[in-house]
Structure formats: structure tokens, C-alpha cells
Write a protein that holds these residues in place. Sequence first.
Motif, PDB file in Angstrom:
ATOM      1  N   VAL A 144       0.860  -1.182   0.000  1.00 47.48           N
ATOM      2  CA  VAL A 144       0.000   0.000   0.000  1.00 47.48           C
ATOM      3  C   VAL A 144       0.897   1.232   0.000  1.00 47.48           C
ATOM      4  CG1 VAL A 144      -1.734   1.311   1.276  1.00 47.48           C
ATOM      5  CG2 VAL A 144      -1.849  -1.183   1.230  1.00 47.48           C
ATOM      6  N   LEU A 145       0.657   2.127  -0.955  1.00 50.46           N
ATOM      7  CA  LEU A 145       1.428   3.364  -1.065  1.00 50.46           C
ATOM      8  C   LEU A 145       0.513   4.544  -0.788  1.00 50.46           C
ATOM      9  CD1 LEU A 145       3.345   2.461  -4.329  1.00 50.46           C
ATOM     10  CD2 LEU A 145       4.253   2.435  -2.005  1.00 50.46           C
ATOM     11  N   SER A 146       0.896   5.382   0.142  1.00 49.67           N
ATOM     12  CA  SER A 146       0.092   6.560   0.479  1.00 49.67           C
ATOM     13  C   SER A 146       0.271   7.633  -0.597  1.00 49.67           C
ATOM     14  CB  SER A 146       0.523   7.129   1.832  1.00 49.67           C
ATOM     15  OG  SER A 146       1.821   7.678   1.738  1.00 49.67           O
ATOM     16  N   ARG A 147      -0.593   8.608  -0.574  1.00 48.93           N
ATOM     17  CA  ARG A 147      -0.456   9.730  -1.513  1.00 48.93           C
ATOM     18  C   ARG A 147       0.891  10.410  -1.316  1.00 48.93           C
ATOM     19  NH1 ARG A 147      -5.972  10.483   0.078  1.00 48.93           N
ATOM     20  NH2 ARG A 147      -7.370  10.165  -1.674  1.00 48.93           N
ATOM     21  N   GLU A 148       1.303  10.566  -0.061  1.00 50.15           N
ATOM     22  CA  GLU A 148       2.578  11.219   0.223  1.00 50.15           C
ATOM     23  C   GLU A 148       3.750  10.444  -0.380  1.00 50.15           C
ATOM     24  OE1 GLU A 148       0.354  10.416   2.667  1.00 50.15           O
ATOM     25  OE2 GLU A 148      -0.474  12.399   3.066  1.00 50.15           O
ATOM     26  N   SER A 166       3.236  19.556  -4.368  1.00 53.89           N
ATOM     27  CA  SER A 166       2.121  19.007  -5.120  1.00 53.89           C
ATOM     28  C   SER A 166       0.905  18.863  -4.211  1.00 53.89           C
ATOM     29  CB  SER A 166       2.512  17.645  -5.691  1.00 53.89           C
ATOM     30  OG  SER A 166       1.460  17.100  -6.425  1.00 53.89           O
ATOM     31  N   VAL A 167      -0.237  18.954  -4.779  1.00 52.80           N
ATOM     32  CA  VAL A 167      -1.472  18.789  -4.047  1.00 52.80           C
ATOM     33  C   VAL A 167      -1.795  17.300  -4.011  1.00 52.80           C
ATOM     34  CG1 VAL A 167      -3.923  19.388  -3.987  1.00 52.80           C
ATOM     35  CG2 VAL A 167      -2.256  21.035  -4.859  1.00 52.80           C
ATOM     36  N   GLU A 168      -2.130  16.804  -2.821  1.00 48.33           N
ATOM     37  CA  GLU A 168      -2.398  15.377  -2.672  1.00 48.33           C
ATOM     38  C   GLU A 168      -3.492  14.887  -3.626  1.00 48.33           C
ATOM     39  OE1 GLU A 168      -3.134  13.955   1.226  1.00 48.33           O
ATOM     40  OE2 GLU A 168      -1.308  14.839   2.031  1.00 48.33           O
ATOM     41  N   ARG A 169      -4.492  15.689  -3.853  1.00 53.46           N
ATOM     42  CA  ARG A 169      -5.592  15.251  -4.720  1.00 53.46           C
ATOM     43  C   ARG A 169      -5.140  15.051  -6.162  1.00 53.46           C
ATOM     44  NH1 ARG A 169      -9.480  12.815  -2.375  1.00 53.46           N
ATOM     45  NH2 ARG A 169     -10.836  13.364  -4.081  1.00 53.46           N
ATOM     46  N   HIS A 216      -4.106  11.385 -11.225  1.00 50.60           N
ATOM     47  CA  HIS A 216      -3.144  10.539 -11.947  1.00 50.60           C
ATOM     48  C   HIS A 216      -3.525   9.062 -11.864  1.00 50.60           C
ATOM     49  CE1 HIS A 216      -0.262  13.577 -13.102  1.00 50.60           C
ATOM     50  NE2 HIS A 216      -0.293  14.074 -11.869  1.00 50.60           N
ATOM     51  N   ILE A 217      -3.961   8.624 -10.691  1.00 49.36           N
ATOM     52  CA  ILE A 217      -4.388   7.230 -10.520  1.00 49.36           C
ATOM     53  C   ILE A 217      -5.587   6.948 -11.413  1.00 49.36           C
ATOM     54  CG2 ILE A 217      -5.353   5.541  -8.909  1.00 49.36           C
ATOM     55  CD1 ILE A 217      -2.355   6.115  -8.489  1.00 49.36           C
ATOM     56  N   GLY A 221      -4.083   4.476   1.099  1.00 47.40           N
ATOM     57  CA  GLY A 221      -3.486   4.879  -0.171  1.00 47.40           C
ATOM     58  C   GLY A 221      -3.962   3.978  -1.288  1.00 47.40           C
ATOM     59  N   TYR A 222      -3.008   3.509  -2.083  1.00 49.20           N
ATOM     60  CA  TYR A 222      -3.327   2.687  -3.244  1.00 49.20           C
ATOM     61  C   TYR A 222      -2.474   1.429  -3.236  1.00 49.20           C
ATOM     62  CZ  TYR A 222      -5.687   6.862  -4.887  1.00 49.20           C
ATOM     63  OH  TYR A 222      -6.525   7.943  -4.998  1.00 49.20           O
TER      64      TYR A 222
END
Length: 71
Positions: free
Chosen positions: A11-15, A28-31, A36-37, A61-62
Motif C-alpha cells: 500500500v502506497l500513500s499519496r505522500e 504538489s497537491v495530494e488530490r 493521476h491514478i 493509499g493505493y
Amino acid sequence: MLTFCRNPGRVLSREQLIEQAFGGLIASVERSVDVHISRIRQKIEPDPKDRSMIKTVRLGGYLFTPAVEQI
């Protein structure tokens, strides 16, 4: 996409994604990660309604789910 392939099943966080993509060189803005995803999903998901390759982990995250062969 490269970051996902280098970290399959993790799992990868936005950060973390921002850090890997931009190296901390830009603010960069987290959103923007979500945008991009979404674009990556449009290109790689066999069925856009069934998000089987990149899963969203609530509050985490993703997660890139396919097996990745190391070369």
C-alpha cells in the motif's frame, strides 16, 4: 506506474507517491495523485468499473495488485 511496479503488493500513500514521482522537488497537491491514478486506471484496467489492478485502501493509499516479475 513505475513506483507501483517497484512496490507490488504494498500500500502506497499519496505522500509516498508524490515523493517518488516528484522527488520532493515541487509542492504538489495530494488530490492530484487521485487524478493521476484515475488516468492510469483508464489505461490499464480491463473493466473501468471493476478496479482490480489498482485498489484504493481507505485511509491508506493505493495498492497495485498484479504480480510483477523482477528482471
